[in-house]
Design a protein around this motif. Structure first.
Motif, PDB file in Angstrom:
ATOM      1  N   ILE A   1     -43.708  29.059  29.467  1.00  0.00           N
ATOM      2  CA  ILE A   1     -43.380  29.751  28.393  1.00  0.00           C
ATOM      3  C   ILE A   1     -42.331  29.777  28.247  1.00  0.00           C
ATOM      4  N   ARG A   2     -41.315  29.232  29.021  1.00  0.00           N
ATOM      5  CA  ARG A   2     -39.574  28.971  28.983  1.00  0.00           C
ATOM      6  C   ARG A   2     -38.896  28.443  27.458  1.00  0.00           C
ATOM      7  N   THR A   3     -39.905  28.734  25.904  1.00  0.00           N
ATOM      8  CA  THR A   3     -39.489  27.021  25.866  1.00  0.00           C
ATOM      9  C   THR A   3     -38.476  28.079  24.612  1.00  0.00           C
ATOM     10  N   PRO A   4     -37.940  27.769  23.792  1.00  0.00           N
ATOM     11  CA  PRO A   4     -37.524  28.763  22.407  1.00  0.00           C
ATOM     12  C   PRO A   4     -38.564  28.897  21.526  1.00  0.00           C
ATOM     13  N   GLU A   5     -39.571  27.648  21.400  1.00  0.00           N
ATOM     14  CA  GLU A   5     -40.634  27.752  20.598  1.00  0.00           C
ATOM     15  C   GLU A   5     -41.581  29.051  21.042  1.00  0.00           C
ATOM     16  N   MET A   6     -41.431  28.959  22.465  1.00  0.00           N
ATOM     17  CA  MET A   6     -42.521  30.073  23.115  1.00  0.00           C
ATOM     18  C   MET A   6     -41.934  32.019  22.791  1.00  0.00           C
ATOM     19  N   GLY A   7     -40.806  31.511  23.046  1.00  0.00           N
ATOM     20  CA  GLY A   7     -39.803  32.999  22.476  1.00  0.00           C
ATOM     21  C   GLY A   7     -39.954  33.338  20.789  1.00  0.00           C
ATOM     22  N   MET A   8     -40.338  32.157  20.257  1.00  0.00           N
ATOM     23  CA  MET A   8     -40.862  32.872  19.145  1.00  0.00           C
ATOM     24  C   MET A   8     -42.282  33.251  18.764  1.00  0.00           C
TER      25      MET A   8
ATOM     26  N   TYR B   1     -26.258  24.185  17.198  1.00  0.00           N
ATOM     27  CA  TYR B   1     -25.475  25.173  17.259  1.00  0.00           C
ATOM     28  C   TYR B   1     -26.528  26.692  16.234  1.00  0.00           C
ATOM     29  N   GLN B   2     -26.210  26.156  15.475  1.00  0.00           N
ATOM     30  CA  GLN B   2     -26.402  26.301  14.043  1.00  0.00           C
ATOM     31  C   GLN B   2     -27.858  26.893  14.484  1.00  0.00           C
ATOM     32  N   GLU B   3     -28.908  25.558  14.984  1.00  0.00           N
ATOM     33  CA  GLU B   3     -30.282  26.333  15.031  1.00  0.00           C
ATOM     34  C   GLU B   3     -30.770  27.219  15.676  1.00  0.00           C
ATOM     35  N   ILE B   4     -30.016  27.421  17.428  1.00  0.00           N
ATOM     36  CA  ILE B   4     -30.337  28.707  17.627  1.00  0.00           C
ATOM     37  C   ILE B   4     -29.632  29.576  17.241  1.00  0.00           C
ATOM     38  N   LEU B   5     -28.604  29.538  16.426  1.00  0.00           N
ATOM     39  CA  LEU B   5     -27.877  30.609  15.478  1.00  0.00           C
ATOM     40  C   LEU B   5     -28.584  32.140  14.663  1.00  0.00           C
ATOM     41  N   ASP B   6     -29.449  31.075  14.157  1.00  0.00           N
ATOM     42  CA  ASP B   6     -30.656  31.291  13.106  1.00  0.00           C
ATOM     43  C   ASP B   6     -31.770  32.071  13.733  1.00  0.00           C
ATOM     44  N   GLN B   7     -31.848  30.660  15.013  1.00  0.00           N
ATOM     45  CA  GLN B   7     -33.670  31.223  15.136  1.00  0.00           C
ATOM     46  C   GLN B   7     -33.361  32.848  16.436  1.00  0.00           C
ATOM     47  N   ILE B   8     -32.222  32.688  17.263  1.00  0.00           N
ATOM     48  CA  ILE B   8     -31.929  34.440  17.762  1.00  0.00           C
ATOM     49  C   ILE B   8     -31.388  35.521  16.454  1.00  0.00           C
ATOM     50  N   SER B   9     -30.426  34.944  15.545  1.00  0.00           N
ATOM     51  CA  SER B   9     -30.530  35.161  14.703  1.00  0.00           C
ATOM     52  C   SER B   9     -32.017  36.629  13.795  1.00  0.00           C
ATOM     53  N   LYS B  10     -33.198  35.918  13.254  1.00  0.00           N
ATOM     54  CA  LYS B  10     -34.621  36.189  12.737  1.00  0.00           C
ATOM     55  C   LYS B  10     -35.014  36.347  14.373  1.00  0.00           C
ATOM     56  N   ARG B  11     -34.635  36.477  15.758  1.00  0.00           N
ATOM     57  CA  ARG B  11     -35.470  37.322  16.172  1.00  0.00           C
ATOM     58  C   ARG B  11     -34.762  38.558  16.660  1.00  0.00           C
ATOM     59  N   ASP B  12     -34.397  38.465  16.257  1.00  0.00           N
ATOM     60  CA  ASP B  12     -33.097  40.024  16.798  1.00  0.00           C
ATOM     61  C   ASP B  12     -34.085  41.054  15.290  1.00  0.00           C
ATOM     62  N   TYR B  13     -33.784  39.927  13.988  1.00  0.00           N
ATOM     63  CA  TYR B  13     -34.391  41.142  12.696  1.00  0.00           C
ATOM     64  C   TYR B  13     -35.612  41.205  13.116  1.00  0.00           C
ATOM     65  N   ASP B  14     -36.346  40.370  13.392  1.00  0.00           N
ATOM     66  CA  ASP B  14     -38.020  40.801  13.499  1.00  0.00           C
ATOM     67  C   ASP B  14     -38.310  41.908  14.643  1.00  0.00           C
ATOM     68  N   ASP B  15     -37.509  41.805  15.820  1.00  0.00           N
ATOM     69  CA  ASP B  15     -37.774  42.402  17.192  1.00  0.00           C
ATOM     70  C   ASP B  15     -37.063  44.038  16.517  1.00  0.00           C
ATOM     71  N   SER B  16     -36.434  43.538  15.892  1.00  0.00           N
ATOM     72  CA  SER B  16     -35.998  44.911  15.664  1.00  0.00           C
ATOM     73  C   SER B  16     -36.165  46.061  14.173  1.00  0.00           C
ATOM     74  N   ARG B  17     -36.957  45.050  13.689  1.00  0.00           N
ATOM     75  CA  ARG B  17     -37.191  45.803  12.248  1.00  0.00           C
ATOM     76  C   ARG B  17     -39.210  46.283  12.163  1.00  0.00           C
ATOM     77  N   ARG B  18     -39.843  45.573  13.861  1.00  0.00           N
ATOM     78  CA  ARG B  18     -41.643  45.733  13.491  1.00  0.00           C
ATOM     79  C   ARG B  18     -41.506  47.439  13.483  1.00  0.00           C
TER      80      ARG B  18
END
Ligand code: DC
Length: 226
Positions: free
Chosen positions: A92-99, A172-189
């Motif tokens: 469960i510890r992969t970036p994909e499973m985080g998404m 790095y940019q891929e990780i930053l994009d993933q983090i930003s998307k997760r922030d957005y989704d987690d805080s707007r739900r």
């Protein structure tokens, strides 16, 4: 000394260092560490494995009824996640499973089930509970609430370094994009969005090492305990 039955919550966005800090704080307080993100990840894994569409409420309900989720302490500050008896701690510890977990966590049935389980696990107190809604929804009466933050760029840098340590080279940019998307989704739900509780202490760890953050939290706990 803090009451052995107290609950301490640590909420915050992904990559802010919650796991390291929560484990460290739990060890220092002789509390149990409750990793609620791991619970969402494990449910995400179960739904993915069964090929369940997130729009299929009946299938989700059935899956949640049969699923067996256990968090087993592993040493002082670690925990193993068992999904129907299988150790899925690494899977469960992969970036994909985080998404996947982030998507699954917006589902009301999933939130209801995991909130119930988390409250059960916290019933006796003596826990450091880490997640997104620990202070706002699951344990609103917690003894001490923290909201751990760091800039998205710093969180992306840390995540990249962690993955590099495991021999994975990710852009790095891929990780930053993933983090930003997760922030957005987690805080707007709509349900239990990521946000600090009104009475949470906000800690920005951008320029602090984990030991400094833990020391700052211990000092805050000691102060409110007098
Ligand atoms: O902390 P983490 O990265 O392991 O969490 C994975 C996802 O699970 C996160 O993007 C949102 C969700 N989550 C949640 O909605 N509520 C929690 N208390 C913990 C995690």
């Amino acid at each position: 000394m803090i009451d052995a039955k107290a609950i301490v919550t640590i909420d915050g966005p992904s990559g802010a260092g919650k796991s390291t800090i929560s484990r460290g704080l739990a060890a220092r307080l002789h509390f149990t560490y409750l990793d609620t993100g791991a619970m969402y990840r494990a449910v995400g894994l179960a739904l993915t494995r069964q090929g369940i569409d997130l729009a299929d409420t009946d299938a989700i309900k059935k899956c949640l009824e049969t699923i067996e989720l256990d968090l087993v302490p592993n040493g002082d500050d670690d925990v193993r996640v068992l999904l129907n008896g299988e150790d899925v701690s690494q899977t469960i510890r992969t970036p994909e499973m985080g998404m996947v977990a982030s998507r699954v966590s917006a589902n009301p049935l999933v939130r209801e089930k995991l909130t119930f389980l988390q409250r059960q696990l916290g019933e006796k107190g003596g826990i450091v509970a880490e997640g997104r809604d620990m202070g706002t929804v699951v344990f609103p009466k917690a003894f001490r609430k923290f909201f751990l933050n760091a800039s998205a760029e710093e969180r992306a840098r840390r995540r990249q370094a962690q993955l590099a340590e495991k021999g994975q080279s990710v852009d790095y940019q891929e990780i930053l994009d993933q983090i930003s998307k997760r922030d957005y989704d987690d805080s707007r739900r709509q349900l239990a969005p990521l946000k600090p509780a009104d009475d949470a202490i906000i800690v920005d760890s951008s320029s602090m090492d984990p030991e400094a953050v833990i020391a700052c939290m211990l000092a805050s706990i000691a102060k409110s305990d007098r």
